[in-house]
Scaffold this motif. Sequence first.
Motif, PDB file in Angstrom:
ATOM      1  N   LYS A 137      32.743  51.052  19.109  1.00  0.00           N
ATOM      2  CA  LYS A 137      33.839  51.765  18.461  1.00  0.00           C
ATOM      3  C   LYS A 137      33.441  53.215  18.178  1.00  0.00           C
ATOM      4  CE  LYS A 137      36.238  47.850  16.301  1.00  0.00           C
ATOM      5  NZ  LYS A 137      36.739  47.274  15.035  1.00  0.00           N
ATOM      6  N   LYS A 138      32.183  53.427  17.843  1.00  0.00           N
ATOM      7  CA  LYS A 138      31.704  54.801  17.650  1.00  0.00           C
ATOM      8  C   LYS A 138      31.835  55.602  18.942  1.00  0.00           C
ATOM      9  CE  LYS A 138      28.249  53.543  14.128  1.00  0.00           C
ATOM     10  NZ  LYS A 138      26.806  53.445  13.844  1.00  0.00           N
ATOM     11  N   VAL A 139      31.490  54.963  20.056  1.00  0.00           N
ATOM     12  CA  VAL A 139      31.616  55.646  21.353  1.00  0.00           C
ATOM     13  C   VAL A 139      33.066  56.021  21.625  1.00  0.00           C
ATOM     14  CG1 VAL A 139      31.401  55.368  23.852  1.00  0.00           C
ATOM     15  CG2 VAL A 139      29.566  54.581  22.350  1.00  0.00           C
ATOM     16  N   ILE A 140      33.986  55.116  21.360  1.00  0.00           N
ATOM     17  CA  ILE A 140      35.410  55.392  21.588  1.00  0.00           C
ATOM     18  C   ILE A 140      35.877  56.555  20.727  1.00  0.00           C
ATOM     19  CG2 ILE A 140      37.744  54.469  21.275  1.00  0.00           C
ATOM     20  CD1 ILE A 140      36.654  51.732  22.079  1.00  0.00           C
ATOM     21  N   VAL A 141      35.483  56.555  19.450  1.00  0.00           N
ATOM     22  CA  VAL A 141      35.915  57.628  18.542  1.00  0.00           C
ATOM     23  C   VAL A 141      35.369  58.976  18.993  1.00  0.00           C
ATOM     24  CG1 VAL A 141      35.744  58.535  16.198  1.00  0.00           C
ATOM     25  CG2 VAL A 141      36.196  56.105  16.560  1.00  0.00           C
ATOM     26  N   MET A 142      34.077  59.029  19.297  1.00  0.00           N
ATOM     27  CA  MET A 142      33.454  60.311  19.627  1.00  0.00           C
ATOM     28  C   MET A 142      33.806  60.785  21.034  1.00  0.00           C
ATOM     29  SD  MET A 142      32.330  60.824  16.740  1.00  0.00           S
ATOM     30  CE  MET A 142      31.936  62.501  17.184  1.00  0.00           C
ATOM     31  N   ALA A 143      34.054  59.846  21.955  1.00  0.00           N
ATOM     32  CA  ALA A 143      34.453  60.239  23.308  1.00  0.00           C
ATOM     33  C   ALA A 143      35.935  60.568  23.385  1.00  0.00           C
ATOM     34  CB  ALA A 143      34.124  59.129  24.300  1.00  0.00           C
ATOM     35  N   GLY A 144      36.690  60.174  22.347  1.00  0.00           N
ATOM     36  CA  GLY A 144      38.137  60.400  22.375  1.00  0.00           C
ATOM     37  C   GLY A 144      38.508  61.863  22.514  1.00  0.00           C
ATOM     38  N   GLY A 145      37.797  62.745  21.801  1.00  0.00           N
ATOM     39  CA  GLY A 145      38.106  64.172  21.866  1.00  0.00           C
ATOM     40  C   GLY A 145      37.933  64.751  23.253  1.00  0.00           C
ATOM     41  N   PRO A 146      36.726  64.650  23.854  1.00  0.00           N
ATOM     42  CA  PRO A 146      36.542  65.178  25.207  1.00  0.00           C
ATOM     43  C   PRO A 146      37.460  64.536  26.245  1.00  0.00           C
ATOM     44  CG  PRO A 146      34.419  64.754  24.176  1.00  0.00           C
ATOM     45  CD  PRO A 146      35.464  64.174  23.270  1.00  0.00           C
TER      46      PRO A 146
ATOM     47  N   HIS B 287      39.771  62.264  18.301  1.00  0.00           N
ATOM     48  CA  HIS B 287      38.805  61.643  17.395  1.00  0.00           C
ATOM     49  C   HIS B 287      39.521  60.893  16.266  1.00  0.00           C
ATOM     50  CE1 HIS B 287      35.454  63.547  19.317  1.00  0.00           C
ATOM     51  NE2 HIS B 287      35.799  64.771  18.962  1.00  0.00           N
ATOM     52  N   MET B 288      40.537  61.546  15.694  1.00  0.00           N
ATOM     53  CA  MET B 288      41.158  61.013  14.489  1.00  0.00           C
ATOM     54  C   MET B 288      41.934  59.720  14.728  1.00  0.00           C
ATOM     55  SD  MET B 288      43.812  62.881  11.835  1.00  0.00           S
ATOM     56  CE  MET B 288      45.169  62.880  13.024  1.00  0.00           C
ATOM     57  N   VAL B 289      42.704  59.666  15.794  1.00  0.00           N
ATOM     58  CA  VAL B 289      43.568  58.509  16.029  1.00  0.00           C
ATOM     59  C   VAL B 289      42.765  57.211  16.164  1.00  0.00           C
ATOM     60  CG1 VAL B 289      45.228  57.466  17.615  1.00  0.00           C
ATOM     61  CG2 VAL B 289      45.467  59.870  16.965  1.00  0.00           C
ATOM     62  N   PRO B 290      41.757  57.148  17.053  1.00  0.00           N
ATOM     63  CA  PRO B 290      40.996  55.889  17.129  1.00  0.00           C
ATOM     64  C   PRO B 290      40.200  55.607  15.854  1.00  0.00           C
ATOM     65  CG  PRO B 290      39.979  57.558  18.516  1.00  0.00           C
ATOM     66  CD  PRO B 290      41.296  58.106  18.073  1.00  0.00           C
ATOM     67  N   ALA B 291      39.732  56.674  15.160  1.00  0.00           N
ATOM     68  CA  ALA B 291      38.993  56.455  13.911  1.00  0.00           C
ATOM     69  C   ALA B 291      39.882  55.752  12.893  1.00  0.00           C
ATOM     70  CB  ALA B 291      38.490  57.783  13.360  1.00  0.00           C
ATOM     71  N   ARG B 292      41.099  56.208  12.775  1.00  0.00           N
ATOM     72  CA  ARG B 292      42.039  55.556  11.841  1.00  0.00           C
ATOM     73  C   ARG B 292      42.351  54.130  12.282  1.00  0.00           C
ATOM     74  NH1 ARG B 292      46.554  60.080  10.136  1.00  0.00           N
ATOM     75  NH2 ARG B 292      45.468  60.838   8.267  1.00  0.00           N
ATOM     76  N   ARG B 293      42.493  53.954  13.585  1.00  0.00           N
ATOM     77  CA  ARG B 293      42.761  52.606  14.099  1.00  0.00           C
ATOM     78  C   ARG B 293      41.655  51.642  13.704  1.00  0.00           C
ATOM     79  NH1 ARG B 293      47.524  50.802  16.876  1.00  0.00           N
ATOM     80  NH2 ARG B 293      48.559  52.646  17.718  1.00  0.00           N
ATOM     81  N   PHE B 294      40.441  52.144  13.655  1.00  0.00           N
ATOM     82  CA  PHE B 294      39.297  51.303  13.318  1.00  0.00           C
ATOM     83  C   PHE B 294      39.030  51.276  11.815  1.00  0.00           C
ATOM     84  CE2 PHE B 294      37.624  52.527  17.743  1.00  0.00           C
ATOM     85  CZ  PHE B 294      38.306  51.471  18.325  1.00  0.00           C
ATOM     86  N   GLY B 295      39.925  51.901  11.025  1.00  0.00           N
ATOM     87  CA  GLY B 295      39.817  51.819   9.578  1.00  0.00           C
ATOM     88  C   GLY B 295      38.969  52.882   8.912  1.00  0.00           C
TER      89      GLY B 295
END
Length: 432
Positions: A127-136, A28-36
């Motif tokens: 981008k929300k989908v990428i962040v939230m799907a990143g963990g699973p 979750h954290m890595v893509p969230a940071r990537r997106f600012g």
Amino acid sequence: MNAVIYTLGVLVFIVGVVVSIALHECGHMVPARRFGVKVTQFFVGFGRTVWSTRRGETEYGFKAVPLGGYVKLVGMLPPAKDTDPHLVRQSNTGLFTQLVSDARAAEYELVADEDMDRLFYRLPWWKKVIVMAGGPLVNVAIAAVLFAVVLIGFGAQVPTTTVQSVSDCAISDAEAGRACTDADPPTPAREAGLLPGDVITSFNGDPVDGWEELTRSIRANGDRAAAIGFDRGGAPQTVTVQTSVIERIAVDDPDRVEDVGFLGVSPTFANERQGPLVVGEVMWETSQATVEAILRLPERMVGVVKAAVGGERENDGPISVVGASRVAGELVTLDEPTWAERAQRLLSLLASLNLFLALFNFVPLLPLDGGHIAGALWEGIRNAWARLRGRPEPGPVDVARMLPVAYAVGLTLIVMSVILIYADIVNPISIT
């Protein structure tokens, strides 16, 4: 010695769980940071803080109860429509309305003016989908890697065409395990004189490359005659025998029985390294079983409650991390395995756990990741529909309106976890 190995197995499994949780949150954290997006906290566990340290704007640490984790993404909830997020909270009538209002206010108490462009809800839906799907998806990747290590690196026990044993009599699967009686007919293999160590090489003139192929040929033969070629001590031989018909469990459906041809031999197992396709097949089969288990979870919890108050515990029922840890300890001591077998068992258990975590988190209910993914997908559909109609995009979906559902689901998960942990302590599942 077994007690030491048991404890070691439990500790290794717990460490594996903690690492899996941490990597899930990194997803979750890595893509969230990537997106600012501003990330203020990264914690493994819940409850009281055991240890933490700050790196930049993010606090990292461990909580006392290692049963989960979380990443604090600032601005998950959008402000109420046509309001300033910095306004002091106002009193509302109605319990649910007040809950939503309080949650919004808490969300923005620490948001400064310079953070307004770094809020999660401002991200485009994809981008929300990428962040939230990143963990699973990280858990899926972990499961794939672990299954690959087990199946490609260590290998798997697979049946061969070498005969391990020859049954004395023909007994259906429904009566499997009982001793032979005078009323039971001898097996065709016994009448044909097959012996342990014989390597079956052909069936009715067709070469046999594996146990599954041999099984299909025997089942399809019914009660007809069959020429069986085999190798005994390096000398090729052939014997003709009439296979019998017996009731067996269907290969493709364990809930169905069928009358099929029967020979009466069991295979010798050998360790063979598998290929990537087998890893994919195992992942798919495990995923199917996991989805079925998730769908049946409410039903199976009834049995857990009964077991918690003294009833019989189902060996294939749901368990908590506490129960899984006990199973890990038993796996590394059962049947005095080698260290390689211990590693295989623990890695397989961790792989299955990661796959469960991934699929469970995809359930489209808040507060699970799937609930946020569903909200983001609905936002994308709603905005696309507005564009097609030439209307302004309605903007982000207000997930705050679903907070009452999130609280209800969260409370249900907590209650289920407590019941499972209690049952795993007072009436645990045992594989021994």
